[in-house]
Design an enzyme around this catalytic site. Sequence first.
Site, mmCIF file in Angstrom:
data_model
loop_
_atom_site.group_PDB
_atom_site.id
_atom_site.type_symbol
_atom_site.label_atom_id
_atom_site.label_comp_id
_atom_site.label_asym_id
_atom_site.label_seq_id
_atom_site.Cartn_x
_atom_site.Cartn_y
_atom_site.Cartn_z
ATOM 1 N N ASP A 276 13.126 -42.880 -11.144
ATOM 2 C CA ASP A 276 13.858 -43.393 -10.602
ATOM 3 C C ASP A 276 13.081 -45.085 -10.486
ATOM 4 O O ASP A 276 14.503 -45.851 -10.357
ATOM 5 C CB ASP A 276 14.036 -43.096 -9.214
ATOM 6 C CG ASP A 276 14.595 -42.133 -9.239
ATOM 7 O OD1 ASP A 276 15.322 -41.553 -10.332
ATOM 8 O OD2 ASP A 276 15.553 -40.950 -8.598
ATOM 9 N N TYR B 93 21.625 -39.834 -6.112
ATOM 10 C CA TYR B 93 20.916 -39.183 -4.605
ATOM 11 C C TYR B 93 20.602 -40.643 -4.046
ATOM 12 O O TYR B 93 20.897 -41.847 -4.651
ATOM 13 C CB TYR B 93 19.387 -39.184 -5.801
ATOM 14 C CG TYR B 93 18.932 -37.811 -4.943
ATOM 15 C CD1 TYR B 93 18.534 -37.526 -3.863
ATOM 16 C CD2 TYR B 93 19.118 -36.400 -5.740
ATOM 17 C CE1 TYR B 93 18.374 -36.349 -3.518
ATOM 18 C CE2 TYR B 93 19.061 -35.247 -5.498
ATOM 19 C CZ TYR B 93 18.462 -34.405 -4.652
ATOM 20 O OH TYR B 93 18.207 -34.010 -3.919
#
Length: 639
Positions: A295, A380
């Site tokens: 990420d 998320y």
Amino acid sequence: MPRHPLEPLSASEVSQAVLLIKTLDVFSSTTRIISIMLHEPEKSLVYEWRPSDSIDRQAVAVLFDNARNTAYTAQLNLSAGNVVEWKAVPAGSQPTLSMDEQVECEQAVLASEAFRLALQRQYGITDTALVMVDIWSAGNYGSTEDSSKRLTRPLCFLRSHPTDNGYARPIEGIRPVVDLNTMQVIRVEEFGEWPLPPESGNYASSIVENQRTDIKPLEITQPSGPSFTLSGRQLVWQNWNLVVGFNAREGLTIHDVRYLDKGRNRPILYRASLTEMVVPYGDPRPTQVRKNAFDVGEYGMGMCANSLKLGCDCVGHIAYLDADLCDSRGGAVQIHNAICIHEEDFGILWKHTDRRLPDAPEVRRSRRLVISSFSTVENYEYGFFWYFYQDGNIQFEIKLTGILSLGTVREGESPKHGTLIAPLLYAPNHQHFFNMRLDFGVDGVANTVQQVDVVADPVDEKNSFENAFRARATDLITEMQAMAHVSVETSRSWKILNSSVKNAVGAPVGYKFFPGDNAFPLASRNAWWRRRAGFVDHHVWVTPYMEDEKFAAGDFPNQSSGGDGLVRWTRANRPIENQDIVFWYTFGHTHIPRPEDYPVMPTAYLGFLLKPNGFFDRNPANDVPPSRAAKASSSCEHC
């Protein structure tokens, strides 16, 4: 107050950098600006800096040319108004996905005739208006395509109405593959017929019925204002002072952390940041097996940052800081309220009751300073929280929430590698691994790291009651010796000390690192994602400071074949004793999903703690005065 040399780039500096980038010979209409961030001055200049000093403001940019499939870096001197240098990076290196590419990729999928035909063939859907496309990095699985094209493999979902939670209805049987250089779907992979889950997974307050009515207001007030002061990005709170940073890749960063002790502004931590994270999934099915995400290196945690809202993300008397970035075409992007700063009560700081004394008990309330940011990476959410305490403690915490990345099961199927959470809907098992880079400078740059294990003494005549145990400290001399895992059996911790500075009892001053919850990777070392994420092989690494060693998986983990970053640097086995050292910590969370994690997950917490260990001569919070009781004149000194 004069601007600190480690403060992040302002909007005007980003704009100036864009203009300089556009003068480069390699810049063209097919060039994307992936990121522009502060090129930090040499550490020696920062340590010697005084408010009257002038240090050139510089920037570093990452560029990518879609036509050439080539990445470049450029160093820019903003004070002088020139380009210091630029260079192409090794062939095949793929930088972070830009925010523009994420939007354009979704549009390309929805406009693809091949995708629409597959959607109609498998699901009978002819209108893509309610299809939701999440860009997912392609990774590298050994093919020529993975190393020669800029790819994504999006996951697709179907909303039942425009404001529906699309994640509740995965389109399991279809995976488009997109070439970002041409922004075209190059193929659609199909995996047979899969049903659409029938139930809604809405969580919005406008939809959820029968909400609680017994919650009364809880108000936090500071009528005299906060106890911290903020000048630019320089933050002073009680005895702490530091610089709050931010950039497109790492997001929130912390710099030049010092503590005022007996008139000395003592350095502790020069720079702290999240360098990388990876989320590997544990389902081997063809529709799920490629799912993993870096990420930081693939999406950019700063580019994914939220604009925080008072009363929701932060409560109390808040100071906000914006983040000034740019899109891939050089347009200004400001994330309003990207960083939140506030104080909060944290229970008892210290207390003692002596029945012999008339004024007992003595009680002090704990207060902490909070610096936080939140980023959304598709499904998320990650909250990043730095806490500074009155007793010299520093804590870092990541808060994980958001929505599970979901898949579909067939009627009657019980998923082996995940949890059924709704009819025909399941959540695959997965892990989250984070890597933090802590560039220490405890009372100076020459530091040594000790590994501290608590061990029982041998059972012999000196330990006849068999109760003895001690802390065994091992000086870490080289990089390979420093590679280690957490150990519950020995209560393992690490101490960062400066042997040239002694405390009141003649011992070296230091800070101790205490790990929090952690995990071990469950995939084989040969798993494709682990080849790129070698930083998960050890919880702790220690390296000598090098300016160009900033990211645990290397500068360009997107579609890399692995072997870069910490695993490459530490092969040299360099000396780390009494050196300017960097402490790297990898920590993980193993998520076996629950039905209670759906439709939106309650927050999970993990992180670490830094505690002074011989840094002070005694409890530095002994001078905290008693608190005044609310709506009364009494003091808790005499409660």
